[in-house]
Write a protein that holds these residues in place. Structure first.
Motif, mmCIF file in Angstrom:
data_model
loop_
_atom_site.group_PDB
_atom_site.id
_atom_site.type_symbol
_atom_site.label_atom_id
_atom_site.label_comp_id
_atom_site.label_asym_id
_atom_site.label_seq_id
_atom_site.Cartn_x
_atom_site.Cartn_y
_atom_site.Cartn_z
ATOM 1 N N TYR A 77 0.832 -1.212 0.000
ATOM 2 C CA TYR A 77 0.000 0.000 0.000
ATOM 3 C C TYR A 77 0.861 1.254 0.000
ATOM 4 C CZ TYR A 77 -3.510 3.420 1.502
ATOM 5 O OH TYR A 77 -4.325 4.512 1.585
ATOM 6 N N VAL A 78 1.925 1.255 0.793
ATOM 7 C CA VAL A 78 2.822 2.416 0.849
ATOM 8 C C VAL A 78 3.428 2.675 -0.521
ATOM 9 C CG1 VAL A 78 5.002 3.268 1.794
ATOM 10 C CG2 VAL A 78 3.332 2.184 3.304
ATOM 11 N N GLU A 83 4.617 8.638 -2.586
ATOM 12 C CA GLU A 83 5.899 8.837 -3.239
ATOM 13 C C GLU A 83 7.026 8.884 -2.210
ATOM 14 O OE1 GLU A 83 5.595 12.433 -5.450
ATOM 15 O OE2 GLU A 83 4.367 11.560 -7.050
ATOM 16 N N GLY A 84 8.230 8.590 -2.664
ATOM 17 C CA GLY A 84 9.392 8.669 -1.780
ATOM 18 C C GLY A 84 9.778 7.352 -1.153
ATOM 19 N N PHE A 85 9.102 6.245 -1.559
ATOM 20 C CA PHE A 85 9.442 4.924 -1.035
ATOM 21 C C PHE A 85 9.704 3.977 -2.203
ATOM 22 C CE2 PHE A 85 7.142 6.839 2.431
ATOM 23 C CZ PHE A 85 7.773 6.357 3.574
ATOM 24 N N GLU A 86 10.597 3.028 -1.997
ATOM 25 C CA GLU A 86 10.852 2.018 -3.018
ATOM 26 C C GLU A 86 11.074 0.665 -2.353
ATOM 27 O OE1 GLU A 86 15.676 2.266 -3.733
ATOM 28 O OE2 GLU A 86 14.356 3.444 -5.041
ATOM 29 N N ALA A 127 11.962 1.201 1.554
ATOM 30 C CA ALA A 127 12.887 2.183 2.131
ATOM 31 C C ALA A 127 12.477 3.571 1.670
ATOM 32 C CB ALA A 127 14.319 1.892 1.694
ATOM 33 N N CYS A 128 12.615 4.538 2.565
ATOM 34 C CA CYS A 128 12.302 5.923 2.230
ATOM 35 C C CYS A 128 13.468 6.499 1.433
ATOM 36 C CB CYS A 128 12.064 6.733 3.497
ATOM 37 S SG CYS A 128 11.625 8.461 3.184
ATOM 38 N N VAL A 132 9.142 12.873 2.812
ATOM 39 C CA VAL A 132 7.721 12.543 2.881
ATOM 40 C C VAL A 132 7.059 13.536 3.810
ATOM 41 C CG1 VAL A 132 6.018 10.816 3.530
ATOM 42 C CG2 VAL A 132 8.161 10.109 2.454
ATOM 43 N N ARG A 133 6.063 14.258 3.315
ATOM 44 C CA ARG A 133 5.394 15.271 4.127
ATOM 45 C C ARG A 133 3.888 15.089 4.059
ATOM 46 N NH1 ARG A 133 5.921 20.500 2.055
ATOM 47 N NH2 ARG A 133 6.172 19.571 -0.003
ATOM 48 N N TYR A 134 3.223 15.384 5.175
ATOM 49 C CA TYR A 134 1.771 15.455 5.178
ATOM 50 C C TYR A 134 1.399 16.865 4.741
ATOM 51 C CZ TYR A 134 1.639 11.121 7.873
ATOM 52 O OH TYR A 134 1.771 9.820 8.289
ATOM 53 N N VAL A 135 0.777 16.976 3.607
ATOM 54 C CA VAL A 135 0.441 18.282 3.055
ATOM 55 C C VAL A 135 -1.016 18.611 3.375
ATOM 56 C CG1 VAL A 135 0.298 19.687 0.978
ATOM 57 C CG2 VAL A 135 2.108 17.966 1.207
#
Length: 281
Positions: A77-78, A83-86, A127-128, A132-135
């Motif tokens: 799910y992540v 974005e920002g994870f792989e 991995a990040c 990653v920000r909560y907008v």
């Protein structure tokens, strides 16, 4: 959750993931395998969420979730939504790797038997790789969860909570969920005698275990909640579970669904007992 602090009792919640019905799992599996059944799957998910919420309310959960009925797995799910994870296939976690090395016979049996629950997606860590920000989300709409793992195990290499609690409190959230029903960490409520909970923040300690089919007694749950309330204030505590009961969509969860329902009833009863003691004056 903003009205929780104005209550005269301890509320109950849980970390989120709950077992999915077999019919829903079958539809998810078919969709992953390429079958064009999205409309049917979406309808089944809506029905599953509605049923999950009804069951949570019936079990005494005040702050409900969707049960993560639409998700096939946490890591999947992540990767799919943020974005920002792989993915990092084969990547390990030092503490967990140390556990496996220390108890090879146990984990050989565990991975060979207990975890063959028919997960719909492979368990691939992520991995990040970027910020990653909560907008646009206010702090009082965010709650943060941390745990040690989703499995039953020895846990002797878990990182002591005191080593990262201050970092946790710097995360932009108003509510913090963490393991406290896990017997390797139950004693750590004492750290709130030296760590000050910031104003406007609340704790969501796990007071029932997500990886054991033993149902905690309400009296024990009440004791656990009172310990936290005496240290951070009764209005700043919400009763919860150590972690999710089904972070992966699987045909066989570690804790049986009938036991989960009983654990929720015990959580409600324990919170009621704690509330009587904390608000008796």
């Amino acid at each position: 959750m903003s009205d929780v602090a104005a209550s005269s009792r301890i509320f109950t919640t849980h970390v989120g993931s709950l077992p999915r019905q077999v019919a829903l799992l079958d539809l998810m599996k078919a969709n992953i395998d390429g079958q064009d059944n999205q409309a049917e799957l979406d309808s089944a998910i809506r029905q599953a969420v509605s049923q999950s919420v009804e069951e949570q309310v019936a079990g005494g959960i005040d702050i409900v979730t969707d049960g993560e009925q639409s998700k096939t797995g946490f890591f999947f799910y992540v990767r799919e939504r943020i974005e920002g994870f792989e993915p990092r296939p084969g990547a390990g976690y030092a503490a967990f790797d140390a556990e496996v090395e220390a108890f090879p016979e146990y984990y050989k049996h565990y991975f060979g038997e207990a975890m063959l629950g028919g997960n719909l997606t492979p368990f691939v860590p992520v991995a990040c790789t970027g910020p990653v920000r909560y907008v646009g989300l206010p702090q009082d709409k965010i709650r943060y969860h941390t745990c040690y793992s989703i499995n039953e195990g020895p846990r002797i290499h878990d990182v002591p909570f005191i080593e990262f609690v201050r970092f946790m409190l710097r995360i932009n959230a108003s509510n913090y969920s963490f393991e406290a029903g896990n017997v390797r960490h139950e004693h750590e409520y004492h750290l709130w005698e030296q760590v000050k909970l910031p104003e406007g923040k609340r704790l969501i300690p796990g007071v029932i275990c997500h990886a054991s089919n033993t149902v905690e007694h309400p009296e024990l749950i009440a004791e656990r909640l009172v310990r936290f309330a005496e240290r951070v204030g009764r209005d700043n505590v919400i009763a919860s579970v150590d972690c999710g009961f089904s972070s992966q969509a699987t045909y066989r969860t570690e804790v049986h669904p009938t036991v989960i329902r009983e654990k929720f009833r015990a959580l409600r009863a324990g919170a009621a007992l704690a509330s009587e003691r904390l608000w008796r004056d």
